[in-house]
Design a protein around this motif. Structure first.
Motif, PDB file in Angstrom:
ATOM      1  N   LYS A  60       0.823  -1.032  -0.578  1.00 44.50           N
ATOM      2  CA  LYS A  60      -0.501  -0.173   0.126  1.00 44.50           C
ATOM      3  C   LYS A  60       0.795   0.898   0.196  1.00 44.50           C
ATOM      4  O   LYS A  60       0.812   2.762  -0.212  1.00 44.50           O
ATOM      5  N   SER A  61       2.127   0.397   0.406  1.00 43.24           N
ATOM      6  CA  SER A  61       2.824   2.091   0.257  1.00 43.24           C
ATOM      7  C   SER A  61       3.657   2.388  -1.331  1.00 43.24           C
ATOM      8  O   SER A  61       3.792   0.674  -1.999  1.00 43.24           O
ATOM      9  N   PRO A  62       4.053   3.296  -1.889  1.00 44.40           N
ATOM     10  CA  PRO A  62       4.879   3.353  -3.123  1.00 44.40           C
ATOM     11  C   PRO A  62       5.908   3.092  -2.819  1.00 44.40           C
ATOM     12  O   PRO A  62       7.424   3.159  -1.422  1.00 44.40           O
ATOM     13  N   HIS A  63       6.869   2.132  -4.132  1.00 45.86           N
ATOM     14  CA  HIS A  63       7.620   1.564  -3.756  1.00 45.86           C
ATOM     15  C   HIS A  63       7.865   1.313  -5.055  1.00 45.86           C
ATOM     16  O   HIS A  63       7.427   0.784  -5.430  1.00 45.86           O
ATOM     17  N   PRO A  64       9.704   0.933  -6.043  1.00 46.04           N
ATOM     18  CA  PRO A  64       9.669   1.081  -6.954  1.00 46.04           C
ATOM     19  C   PRO A  64       9.968  -0.923  -7.748  1.00 46.04           C
ATOM     20  O   PRO A  64       9.334  -0.057  -9.377  1.00 46.04           O
ATOM     21  N   LEU A  65       9.562  -1.495  -6.521  1.00 45.40           N
ATOM     22  CA  LEU A  65       9.391  -3.067  -6.548  1.00 45.40           C
ATOM     23  C   LEU A  65       7.521  -3.132  -6.954  1.00 45.40           C
ATOM     24  O   LEU A  65       7.699  -4.289  -7.985  1.00 45.40           O
ATOM     25  N   TRP A  66       7.170  -2.914  -6.984  1.00 44.29           N
ATOM     26  CA  TRP A  66       5.731  -2.425  -7.147  1.00 44.29           C
ATOM     27  C   TRP A  66       4.489  -1.315  -7.681  1.00 44.29           C
ATOM     28  O   TRP A  66       4.141  -1.283  -7.779  1.00 44.29           O
ATOM     29  N   SER A  67       5.747  -1.241  -8.028  1.00 44.35           N
ATOM     30  CA  SER A  67       4.388   0.318  -9.241  1.00 44.35           C
ATOM     31  C   SER A  67       3.785   0.023 -10.188  1.00 44.35           C
ATOM     32  O   SER A  67       2.918   0.839 -10.625  1.00 44.35           O
ATOM     33  N   ASP A  68       4.667  -0.704 -11.046  1.00 44.53           N
ATOM     34  CA  ASP A  68       3.779  -1.155 -12.040  1.00 44.53           C
ATOM     35  C   ASP A  68       2.662  -1.940 -11.471  1.00 44.53           C
ATOM     36  O   ASP A  68       3.346  -3.491 -10.823  1.00 44.53           O
ATOM     37  N   PRO A  69       1.412  -2.170 -11.952  1.00 51.97           N
ATOM     38  CA  PRO A  69       0.057  -3.512 -11.228  1.00 51.97           C
ATOM     39  C   PRO A  69       0.541  -4.473 -11.611  1.00 51.97           C
ATOM     40  O   PRO A  69       0.138  -5.578 -10.975  1.00 51.97           O
ATOM     41  N   ASP A  70       0.455  -4.824 -13.120  1.00 51.08           N
ATOM     42  CA  ASP A  70       1.849  -6.619 -13.311  1.00 51.08           C
ATOM     43  C   ASP A  70       2.130  -6.697 -13.010  1.00 51.08           C
ATOM     44  O   ASP A  70       2.129  -8.185 -11.881  1.00 51.08           O
ATOM     45  N   ARG A  71       2.829  -6.338 -12.131  1.00 43.08           N
ATOM     46  CA  ARG A  71       4.509  -6.975 -11.132  1.00 43.08           C
ATOM     47  C   ARG A  71       3.526  -7.068 -10.005  1.00 43.08           C
ATOM     48  O   ARG A  71       3.884  -7.401  -9.061  1.00 43.08           O
ATOM     49  N   ALA A  72       3.249  -5.851  -9.133  1.00 47.80           N
ATOM     50  CA  ALA A  72       2.214  -5.890  -8.080  1.00 47.80           C
ATOM     51  C   ALA A  72       1.377  -6.928  -8.135  1.00 47.80           C
ATOM     52  O   ALA A  72       1.411  -7.605  -6.923  1.00 47.80           O
ATOM     53  N   GLU A  73       0.692  -7.447  -8.822  1.00 46.82           N
ATOM     54  CA  GLU A  73      -0.644  -8.298  -8.952  1.00 46.82           C
ATOM     55  C   GLU A  73       0.569 -10.062  -8.170  1.00 46.82           C
ATOM     56  O   GLU A  73       0.078 -10.744  -7.570  1.00 46.82           O
ATOM     57  N   ALA A  74       1.379  -9.592  -9.527  1.00 48.67           N
ATOM     58  CA  ALA A  74       2.226 -11.353  -8.812  1.00 48.67           C
ATOM     59  C   ALA A  74       3.117 -10.929  -7.672  1.00 48.67           C
ATOM     60  O   ALA A  74       3.506 -12.082  -7.150  1.00 48.67           O
ATOM     61  N   LEU A  75       3.542 -10.209  -7.284  1.00 44.81           N
ATOM     62  CA  LEU A  75       4.318  -9.937  -6.354  1.00 44.81           C
ATOM     63  C   LEU A  75       3.582 -10.529  -4.514  1.00 44.81           C
ATOM     64  O   LEU A  75       3.664 -11.050  -4.346  1.00 44.81           O
ATOM     65  N   LYS A  76       2.148  -9.645  -5.077  1.00 43.31           N
ATOM     66  CA  LYS A  76       1.596 -10.354  -4.465  1.00 43.31           C
ATOM     67  C   LYS A  76       1.179 -11.205  -3.974  1.00 43.31           C
ATOM     68  O   LYS A  76       0.993 -12.230  -2.561  1.00 43.31           O
ATOM     69  N   ALA A  77       1.226 -12.101  -4.991  1.00 39.69           N
ATOM     70  CA  ALA A  77       0.969 -12.992  -4.718  1.00 39.69           C
ATOM     71  C   ALA A  77       1.759 -14.474  -4.366  1.00 39.69           C
ATOM     72  O   ALA A  77       1.461 -15.400  -3.369  1.00 39.69           O
TER      73      ALA A  77
END
Length: 132
Positions: A60-77
């Motif tokens: 929920k906090s901004p960070h370059p590792l999850w700024s891209d929505p597709d990467r963020a979704e994969a990272l969450k899993a």
């Protein structure tokens, strides 16, 4: 002569922790909106002599590792699976915060299905026993 049943992976882990004389391991769970409270719980549990594992990323906090929505979704899993592994490693779970969302509810059910004791900083939000 009957042979003893081989140990399950869970039993092997418990035995290894005992052989290593490890302190109790506590997995902190809860919404990442409670990251400050999780940090405080980490301090208190550590001071009490426990090893603490908790969420390491706040999506929920901004960070370059999850700024891209597709990467963020994969990272969450991947992070959800990692946190379930932390719960399997732990001897008990501490749920932080005064709100239980779907993810935290699933973590509580997972912990209880493994027979892990679950404590709450706010016991009134305990969803109760998980259905079997």
């Amino acid at each position: 002569m009957p042979y003893p049943e081989p140990l399950t992976p869970e039993e092997k882990l418990t035995e290894a922790k005992e052989l290593l004389s490890l302190p109790r391991i506590v997995a902190i769970c809860g919404s990442t909106r409670f990251m400050a409270e999780m940090h405080e719980a980490d301090v208190r549990e550590t001071e009490a002599g426990r090893i603490v594992v908790k969420p390491g990323c706040d999506l929920k906090s901004p960070h370059p590792l999850w700024s891209d929505p597709d990467r963020a979704e994969a990272l969450k899993a991947r992070l959800d699976e990692l946190h379930r592994a932390k719960i399997r490693l732990a001897d008990e779970v501490l749920v932080v915060g005064d709100h239980i969302g779907d993810s935290t509810r699933a973590e509580i059910a997972h912990a209880r299905s493994l027979g892990r004791p679950v404590r709450f900083t706010h016991p009134e939000v305990d969803p109760g026993p998980s259905p079997r």
